[in-house]
Scaffold this motif. Structure first.
Motif, PDB file in Angstrom:
ATOM      1  N   ILE A 113      62.772  40.480  54.545  1.00  0.00           N
ATOM      2  CA  ILE A 113      61.840  41.559  54.206  1.00  0.00           C
ATOM      3  C   ILE A 113      61.988  42.714  55.192  1.00  0.00           C
ATOM      4  N   LYS A 114      62.127  42.375  56.477  1.00  0.00           N
ATOM      5  CA  LYS A 114      62.321  43.424  57.480  1.00  0.00           C
ATOM      6  C   LYS A 114      63.663  44.128  57.282  1.00  0.00           C
ATOM      7  N   ALA A 115      64.735  43.366  57.088  1.00  0.00           N
ATOM      8  CA  ALA A 115      66.074  43.950  56.950  1.00  0.00           C
ATOM      9  C   ALA A 115      66.181  44.848  55.727  1.00  0.00           C
ATOM     10  N   GLU A 116      65.471  44.472  54.651  1.00  0.00           N
ATOM     11  CA  GLU A 116      65.558  45.226  53.400  1.00  0.00           C
ATOM     12  C   GLU A 116      64.420  46.223  53.228  1.00  0.00           C
ATOM     13  N   ASN A 117      63.517  46.285  54.202  1.00  0.00           N
ATOM     14  CA  ASN A 117      62.385  47.214  54.166  1.00  0.00           C
ATOM     15  C   ASN A 117      61.587  47.058  52.867  1.00  0.00           C
ATOM     16  N   ILE A 118      61.225  45.810  52.555  1.00  0.00           N
ATOM     17  CA  ILE A 118      60.500  45.484  51.326  1.00  0.00           C
ATOM     18  C   ILE A 118      59.002  45.678  51.542  1.00  0.00           C
ATOM     19  N   GLU A 119      58.379  46.381  50.630  1.00  0.00           N
ATOM     20  CA  GLU A 119      56.934  46.628  50.711  1.00  0.00           C
ATOM     21  C   GLU A 119      56.164  45.370  50.330  1.00  0.00           C
ATOM     22  N   LEU A 120      55.017  45.149  51.006  1.00  0.00           N
ATOM     23  CA  LEU A 120      54.183  43.978  50.762  1.00  0.00           C
ATOM     24  C   LEU A 120      52.718  44.373  50.641  1.00  0.00           C
ATOM     25  N   PRO A 121      51.893  43.516  50.027  1.00  0.00           N
ATOM     26  CA  PRO A 121      50.449  43.759  50.039  1.00  0.00           C
ATOM     27  C   PRO A 121      49.900  43.728  51.462  1.00  0.00           C
ATOM     28  N   SER A 122      48.811  44.426  51.674  1.00  0.00           N
ATOM     29  CA  SER A 122      48.218  44.529  53.009  1.00  0.00           C
ATOM     30  C   SER A 122      47.681  43.190  53.528  1.00  0.00           C
ATOM     31  N   LEU A 123      47.485  42.223  52.621  1.00  0.00           N
ATOM     32  CA  LEU A 123      46.974  40.903  53.011  1.00  0.00           C
ATOM     33  C   LEU A 123      47.775  40.242  54.125  1.00  0.00           C
ATOM     34  N   TYR A 124      49.075  40.516  54.141  1.00  0.00           N
ATOM     35  CA  TYR A 124      49.967  39.825  55.066  1.00  0.00           C
ATOM     36  C   TYR A 124      49.900  40.382  56.483  1.00  0.00           C
ATOM     37  N   PHE A 125      49.219  41.509  56.653  1.00  0.00           N
ATOM     38  CA  PHE A 125      49.101  42.140  57.965  1.00  0.00           C
ATOM     39  C   PHE A 125      47.659  42.038  58.451  1.00  0.00           C
ATOM     40  N   SER A 126      47.471  42.120  59.756  1.00  0.00           N
ATOM     41  CA  SER A 126      46.144  41.914  60.321  1.00  0.00           C
ATOM     42  C   SER A 126      45.147  42.950  59.790  1.00  0.00           C
ATOM     43  N   HIS A 127      43.957  42.471  59.505  1.00  0.00           N
ATOM     44  CA  HIS A 127      42.886  43.324  59.019  1.00  0.00           C
ATOM     45  C   HIS A 127      41.567  42.605  59.260  1.00  0.00           C
ATOM     46  N   LYS A 128      40.494  43.349  59.251  1.00  0.00           N
ATOM     47  CA  LYS A 128      39.173  42.745  59.445  1.00  0.00           C
ATOM     48  C   LYS A 128      38.635  42.272  58.100  1.00  0.00           C
ATOM     49  N   ARG A 129      38.044  41.071  58.098  1.00  0.00           N
ATOM     50  CA  ARG A 129      37.537  40.494  56.858  1.00  0.00           C
ATOM     51  C   ARG A 129      36.384  39.552  57.181  1.00  0.00           C
ATOM     52  N   GLU A 130      35.426  39.488  56.288  1.00  0.00           N
ATOM     53  CA  GLU A 130      34.351  38.519  56.437  1.00  0.00           C
ATOM     54  C   GLU A 130      34.892  37.136  56.089  1.00  0.00           C
ATOM     55  N   ILE A 131      34.594  36.189  56.983  1.00  0.00           N
ATOM     56  CA  ILE A 131      35.145  34.834  56.799  1.00  0.00           C
ATOM     57  C   ILE A 131      34.058  33.793  57.021  1.00  0.00           C
ATOM     58  N   VAL A 132      34.380  32.570  56.589  1.00  0.00           N
ATOM     59  CA  VAL A 132      33.530  31.420  56.859  1.00  0.00           C
ATOM     60  C   VAL A 132      34.454  30.256  57.208  1.00  0.00           C
ATOM     61  N   TRP A 133      33.994  29.372  58.091  1.00  0.00           N
ATOM     62  CA  TRP A 133      34.822  28.246  58.523  1.00  0.00           C
ATOM     63  C   TRP A 133      34.590  27.035  57.627  1.00  0.00           C
ATOM     64  N   ARG A 134      35.684  26.324  57.316  1.00  0.00           N
ATOM     65  CA  ARG A 134      35.581  25.039  56.630  1.00  0.00           C
ATOM     66  C   ARG A 134      36.745  24.161  57.070  1.00  0.00           C
ATOM     67  N   GLU A 135      36.428  22.961  57.536  1.00  0.00           N
ATOM     68  CA  GLU A 135      37.448  22.014  57.995  1.00  0.00           C
ATOM     69  C   GLU A 135      38.395  22.659  59.004  1.00  0.00           C
ATOM     70  N   ASN A 136      37.805  23.434  59.912  1.00  0.00           N
ATOM     71  CA  ASN A 136      38.543  24.124  60.969  1.00  0.00           C
ATOM     72  C   ASN A 136      39.535  25.155  60.430  1.00  0.00           C
ATOM     73  N   LEU A 137      39.310  25.603  59.217  1.00  0.00           N
ATOM     74  CA  LEU A 137      40.138  26.651  58.622  1.00  0.00           C
ATOM     75  C   LEU A 137      39.272  27.858  58.298  1.00  0.00           C
ATOM     76  N   ILE A 138      39.907  29.031  58.296  1.00  0.00           N
ATOM     77  CA  ILE A 138      39.199  30.283  58.056  1.00  0.00           C
ATOM     78  C   ILE A 138      39.387  30.708  56.604  1.00  0.00           C
ATOM     79  N   PHE A 139      38.271  30.797  55.859  1.00  0.00           N
ATOM     80  CA  PHE A 139      38.362  31.198  54.464  1.00  0.00           C
ATOM     81  C   PHE A 139      37.667  32.534  54.232  1.00  0.00           C
TER      82      PHE A 139
END
Length: 302
Positions: free
Chosen positions: A199-225
């Motif tokens: 993706i980096k070598a080919e400069n492929i565009e991606l949705p913003s989800l894959y990059f850091s952003h602020k989001r409201e979350i809740v914990w379940r089974e030690n995972l962030i949802f």
């Protein structure tokens, strides 16, 4: 004397995947490319552009929309299909539920990931697809590692790992009986890191989800949802705002985020290189049993 050029690791992977895509076009009458707007299917579309341009794709893009998808992925899906001018077919799990063909899960985190198989099989039957191309990789999960590149499914969509065909010297056998279907995985031999470096070598565009952003979350089974309309919060749940990103994208009810400050491809690649957890370690539906993925695949799941 001629000088032979040695292909890099990524160039070898790219060449293999393009060869597989062209084999699909040559061997099947009605193939389709399953496209969700996630990084692996986006990579497949990029490879298909290299394989078939300036001509049109010899297959449509097909998305099975669970109704619990991230809006960022859906928006990206639509933009990319419009940008490249290829046909996009969308079928909805909600329709299968309304028709009584699929039963929605109950509970706080009701995933539709498993029941999308019903909609997928109906879509295959509707368009008489004889091959479905997907972005699964062998490093994702142990059941995935049992797959061949050409994975034959029976007339009910079922998968039997004991009946997989040998694939020696990159010879792929696409011969099937009427009613059978082949799932094709052109990036089987890629790893998560390979995908990101490509993706980096080919400069492929991606949705913003894959990059850091602020989001409201809740914990379940030690995972962030992510907090969404699809989960049920109770008084014991503490909603927080965290800086996160997603390594994999599925239903919002079963795909966990990771805390991360990675907001560039270089940052993500460094993060993956040092990570001690697998990509699908953040998928709640894979944790239901030791053989959760294999059980779904035997029933027709991709």
């Amino acid at each position: 004397m001629t000088t032979r050029t040695r292909l890099s690791h990524l160039q070898q992977l790219e060449a293999e995947s393009i060869y597989i895509l062209r084999e699909v076009a040559a061997q099947f009458e009605r193939p389709a490319l399953l496209f969700s707007g996630g990084k692996d299917s986006i990579t497949l579309v990029h490879l298909a552009l290299k394989a078939f341009r300036p001509g049109r794709f010899p297959f449509p893009l097909v998305h099975i929309d669970t109704g619990h998808n991230f809006q960022e992925a859906l928006d990206f899906r639509d933009r990319l299909a419009q940008k490249i001018g290829e046909k996009l077919i969308v079928r909805y799990v909600q329709d299968s539920i309304d028709q009584g063909k699929a039963v929605e899960e109950k509970g706080k985190f009701p995933s539709r990931n498993g029941i999308q198989t019903v909609t997928l099989l109906d879509t295959i039957s509707e368009f008489k697809f004889d091959a479905c191309i997907g972005g699964a990789r062998r490093d994702e999960e142990k059941a995935r590692a049992k797959e061949r590149v050409f994975s034959v499914r029976d007339e009910f969509g079922g998968w039997d790992p004991k009946l997989q065909r040998p694939e020696l010297w990159n010879i792929y056998n696409g011969k099937i009986h009427v009613g059978e279907n082949v799932r094709v995985f052109p990036i089987s031999n890629w790893t998560e890191l390979d995908v990101w470096e490509y993706i980096k070598a080919e400069n492929i565009e991606l949705p913003s989800l894959y990059f850091s952003h602020k989001r409201e979350i809740v914990w379940r089974e030690n995972l962030i949802f992510p907090v969404s309309e699809f989960i049920t919060l109770d008084s014991g749940d503490q909603v927080e705002e965290r800086t996160v990103r997603f390594r994999t994208v599925g239903d919002m009810t079963c795909t966990a985020a990771v805390e991360s400050e990675a907001n560039s491809l270089d940052d993500i690649i460094r993060e993956i290189q040092t990570s001690r957890t697998t990509e699908r370690g953040s998928r709640l539906d894979d944790k239901r049993s030791e053989a959760a993925m294999e059980e779904r695949k035997r029933g027709g799941y991709f």
